[in-house]
Design a protein around this motif. Structure first.
Motif, short mmCIF file in Angstrom:
data_model
loop_
_atom_site.label_atom_id
_atom_site.label_comp_id
_atom_site.label_asym_id
_atom_site.label_seq_id
_atom_site.Cartn_x
_atom_site.Cartn_y
_atom_site.Cartn_z
N LEU A 186 0.82 -1.20 0.00
CA LEU A 186 0.00 0.00 0.00
C LEU A 186 0.87 1.26 0.00
N ALA A 187 1.96 1.23 0.79
CA ALA A 187 2.87 2.38 0.83
C ALA A 187 3.49 2.62 -0.55
N TYR A 188 3.86 1.56 -1.21
CA TYR A 188 4.46 1.69 -2.54
C TYR A 188 3.46 2.26 -3.54
N LEU A 189 2.23 1.74 -3.52
CA LEU A 189 1.21 2.24 -4.44
C LEU A 189 0.86 3.69 -4.13
N ALA A 190 0.80 4.04 -2.82
CA ALA A 190 0.48 5.41 -2.44
C ALA A 190 1.57 6.36 -2.89
N ALA A 191 2.83 5.93 -2.76
CA ALA A 191 3.93 6.78 -3.19
C ALA A 191 3.89 7.00 -4.71
N ASN A 192 3.53 5.95 -5.45
CA ASN A 192 3.44 6.09 -6.91
C ASN A 192 2.23 6.90 -7.34
N ALA A 193 1.19 6.91 -6.51
CA ALA A 193 -0.03 7.62 -6.87
C ALA A 193 0.10 9.12 -6.68
N THR A 194 1.04 9.56 -5.88
CA THR A 194 1.17 10.98 -5.56
C THR A 194 2.31 11.59 -6.38
N PRO A 195 2.03 12.58 -7.19
CA PRO A 195 3.11 13.20 -7.96
C PRO A 195 3.91 14.18 -7.11
N ASP A 196 4.92 14.75 -7.69
CA ASP A 196 5.70 15.79 -7.02
C ASP A 196 4.84 17.06 -6.97
N LEU A 197 4.34 17.37 -5.75
CA LEU A 197 3.40 18.48 -5.62
C LEU A 197 4.05 19.84 -5.91
N SER A 198 5.38 19.90 -5.81
CA SER A 198 6.05 21.17 -6.09
C SER A 198 5.92 21.55 -7.57
N SER A 199 5.64 20.57 -8.41
CA SER A 199 5.49 20.84 -9.84
C SER A 199 4.03 21.08 -10.23
N THR A 200 3.12 21.10 -9.25
CA THR A 200 1.70 21.34 -9.50
C THR A 200 1.30 22.71 -8.96
N ASP B 203 -5.06 1.89 -9.45
CA ASP B 203 -4.33 0.72 -8.93
C ASP B 203 -4.44 0.64 -7.41
N LEU B 204 -4.30 1.79 -6.74
CA LEU B 204 -4.36 1.80 -5.28
C LEU B 204 -5.74 1.40 -4.79
N ASN B 205 -6.78 1.95 -5.42
CA ASN B 205 -8.14 1.62 -4.98
C ASN B 205 -8.50 0.17 -5.28
N ASN B 206 -8.10 -0.33 -6.46
CA ASN B 206 -8.38 -1.73 -6.78
C ASN B 206 -7.69 -2.66 -5.80
N PHE B 207 -6.44 -2.34 -5.49
CA PHE B 207 -5.70 -3.17 -4.54
C PHE B 207 -6.36 -3.14 -3.16
N LEU B 208 -6.79 -1.96 -2.73
CA LEU B 208 -7.41 -1.84 -1.41
C LEU B 208 -8.75 -2.58 -1.36
N GLU B 209 -9.50 -2.57 -2.47
CA GLU B 209 -10.78 -3.28 -2.49
C GLU B 209 -10.59 -4.79 -2.43
N SER B 210 -9.44 -5.29 -2.92
CA SER B 210 -9.22 -6.74 -2.95
C SER B 210 -8.56 -7.26 -1.69
N THR C 259 -11.11 0.19 3.43
CA THR C 259 -11.83 -0.93 2.82
C THR C 259 -13.34 -0.84 3.09
N ASN C 260 -13.71 -0.09 4.12
CA ASN C 260 -15.12 0.17 4.40
C ASN C 260 -15.41 1.59 3.92
N PRO C 261 -16.11 1.78 2.80
CA PRO C 261 -16.33 3.12 2.26
C PRO C 261 -17.03 4.05 3.23
N ASP C 262 -17.81 3.51 4.16
CA ASP C 262 -18.54 4.36 5.10
C ASP C 262 -17.61 5.09 6.06
N LEU C 263 -16.39 4.63 6.21
CA LEU C 263 -15.46 5.23 7.17
C LEU C 263 -14.52 6.23 6.51
N VAL C 264 -14.61 6.42 5.19
CA VAL C 264 -13.75 7.39 4.51
C VAL C 264 -14.09 8.79 4.99
N GLY C 265 -13.07 9.55 5.39
CA GLY C 265 -13.26 10.90 5.89
C GLY C 265 -13.56 10.98 7.36
#
Length: 621
Positions: A49-63, A86-93, A117-123
């Motif tokens: 999950l850490a690897y997928l999260a790191a790949n999912a986040t771009p370099d914010l300084s360039s945004t 990819d991150l969401n599919n992996f988390l759902e599985s 994994t429980n959508p009701d707890l997001v946020g």
């Protein structure tokens, strides 16, 4: 109480005690393995999950995100994480793929769930749960109590680093309910097995006691004498002429034969057991009627059954036609046809090379030999040989490339010096830029030279010497540097010589590298202790410092070339020490604890000098 009853109760109690002890060991090991597996699976999941999260986040300084605004950063990271497929599919599985996982979530620094994994707890706020390390570190009783008490969900978590800063954490919940569901069937099997074993031992004890306590006391004594090796001659008058007398004479005769055969058999058995015990391959020797008469120790590892259960059995009693190995071996025994080396996959996933050969003498079959060999071990040895060959070829190529690189570097340095003289007269301001170029070229030249030195074959000038003076020399050479750091070097060496066969210059360098490393680990001063001792056929040198220890995340890299955590360090010393010890058939390892210091251990083979050997021989004579 009758003696027969005492024997029955004693045997039953002994078997019950053994069964209980083995059941306890089995259950504790099973529980520990399940807990460890759960921890490793959860840790692997958090890493993914850490690897997928790191790949999912771009370099914010360039945004367009305001990186100075934490809230804007959190919203931006949350957006990228929530929209990554990819991150969401992996988390759902996660929950469906890992049976022991209760849930998984990515939370921010305020413990609010960004993904769950429980959508009701997001946020929403994610409650803190106990660390699963508590279960893993507990003893057997503690683990058993945690698993079988009211259901609890434990967390396995790691910090989440995004865009170069701490963002939140990844949490994976492990439920004791799932562990309990996995363990309960095994526990039931253990209880049933224990009950059956105790019941069978009761029946067996009753039967044995009935046979052992029969009315033939004199015959029993005769058999005891034979089993003890007492083969006294029995006369016809002593034996009598009835059936009992004839049996007594035959027992005495058999006893003499058994004594002679036992002596021969014991000698042969010791030799065969020693040979079979050291074999890595599994060997099974069969008679002409397919009965097992010889089994090597490695067979237990392949078949999962002790040798005593295999000896004397027929091939069909050991192998089942439904198994992969039985389907191959049994038809070959029926046809009396050999099986060439073939690789099979056992039910436990292990791949094994199998071959069956029939032994013949003068055209008549007298037996068969089944060979089992670990295919993974064979491939691993082949891979290691291939790796050594490639490393050797790589070393030759590296030396050639380094040699070719040094020639252009020398030419560049020469022309740069000429260019510096010309440009200094035209434009003095260019001197600073030219100096930078020159220093970088010199640094590149040093790197190439170090690489050449590290890969160059060395001629070792080996000589038998006492290691103690080499250790003292290393301490003396490091003395000035230790004094500048306020470090006291304490040598605690034994009084007897520690004879090794080494190249003294290289070993001095290896010792000095480790000593200087320990001195530099104590910038505020301290004590560095050097000890040496004999340990079996090795000389072990310990160098202990009182520094801050080696961080866990770099411990597996400290012997790599150019790796260093010190400012201005070269990353060569420990790699060089490792290489030198390898040249001398030794080794180097370490123990460290952050904040408590580090202990390096250098091991070298011990040799007996000629004078010491002569002195021992004179003393013994």
């Amino acid at each position: 109480m009758r003696r027969k009853t005492k024997i029955v109760l004693a045997i039953t109690f002994m078997v019950a005690a053994l069964v209980s002890a083995f059941s306890y060991i089995y259950i504790s090991e099973l529980l520990r393995q399940r807990v460890t597996t759960a921890s490793e699976s959860a840790a692997q999941l958090t890493s993914n999950l850490a690897y997928l999260a790191a790949n999912a986040t771009p370099d914010l300084s360039s945004t367009k995100v305001d990186t100075t605004n934490p809230e804007a950063m959190r919203r931006a990271v949350g957006y990228y994480l929530s929209t990554d497929r990819d991150l969401n599919n992996f988390l759902e599985s996660v929950v469906g793929t890992w049976p022991i996982i209760y849930d998984a979530a990515i939370v921010d620094g305020d413990s609010k769930a960004i993904l769950h994994t429980n959508p009701d707890l997001v946020g929403k706020q994610v409650p803190n749960r106990p660390d699963f390390q508590i279960v893993q570190n507990a003893g057997f009783r503690g683990q058993f109590r945690m698993v079988y008490h009211p259901p609890t969900v434990y967390d396995v978590r790691i910090p989440l680093q995004l865009d170069g800063s701490h963002f939140g954490s990844i949490r994976v919940g492990v439920s004791t309910v799932f562990l309990k569901n996995e363990l309960t069937p095994r526990l039931r099997q253990a209880v049933v097995f224990s009950g059956i074993a105790i019941f069978l031992s009761l029946i067996l004890a009753a039967g044995l006691s009935h046979i052992a306590l029969g009315p033939l006391e004199q015959l029993s004594r005769s058999l005891d004498n034979v089993s003890a090796g007492n083969t006294e001659v029995v006369s016809d008058q002593e034996a009598g002429h009835d059936e009992y007398g004839l049996v007594t004479l035959k027992i005495a005769h058999l006893g003499r034969q058994m004594r002679d055969a036992k002596e021969i058999f014991s000698a042969l058995k010791d030799n065969v057991d020693q040979i079979m015990g050291n074999l890595q391959d599994g060997l099974m020797l069969f008679t002409r009627d397919a009965r097992i008469v010889l089994v090597s120790a490695s067979v237990e590892r392949f078949l999962g059954r002790p040798r005593r259960e295999l000896l004397g059995r027929m091939v069909r009693e050991v192998f089942s036609a439904d198994s992969t190995l039985g389907a191959l071996v049994l038809p070959s025994f029926d046809r009396r046809s050999p099986v060439p080396p073939r690789e099979l996959e056992f039910p436990n996933g292990k791949r094994v090379q199998i071959s069956l050969d029939f032994i013949r003498e003068k055209g008549t079959q007298i037996g068969a030999l089944l060979t089992m060999r670990d295919a993974e071990s064979v491939r691993r040895i082949e891979d290691e040989i291939e790796m050594s060959r490639r490393l050797s070829a790589s070393g030759r190529l590296t030396r050639g490339v380094a040699h070719e690189v040094k020639n252009p570097i020398n030419a560049i340095v020469l022309h740069l010096q000429l260019l510096q003289g010309k440009l200094r007269q035209i434009d003095p301001d260019t001197r600073r830029h030219m100096d930078i170029i020159g220093s970088e070229i010199h640094r590149l030249d040093r790197v190439v030279q170090i690489l050449v030195d590290f890969t160059r074959p060395r001629d070792l000038h080996l000589e038998e010497t006492d290691l103690r003076p080499l250790l003292e020399d290393g301490a003396m050479l490091a003395g000035p540097d230790a004094a500048r750091h306020g470090v006291i070097i304490n040598c605690e060496l034994p009084s007897e010589p520690l004879m090794v066969k080494v190249d003294t210059d290289f070993i001095k360098q290896a010792i000095l590298n480790v000593v200087l490393n320990g001195v530099q680990a104590m910038p505020d001063g301290g004590q560095l202790t050097m000890l040496a001792r004999r340990e079996d056929e090795m000389v072990v040198t310990e160098i202990r410092d009182q520094g801050g220890g080696i961080p866990a995340d770099v411990q597996d890299k400290i012997f790599e070339l150019y790796f260093t955590t010190k400012k201005g360090g070269t990353g060569i010393g420990l790699a060089q020490t490792y290489q030198i010890l390898q040249w001398h058939y030794g080794s180097v390892d370490f123990e460290t604890e952050e904040g408590q210091g580090t202990t390096f251990r250098l091991r070298l083979p011990l040799v007996q000098s000629r004078s010491v050997t002569l002195q021992e021989a004179t003393t013994q004579s």
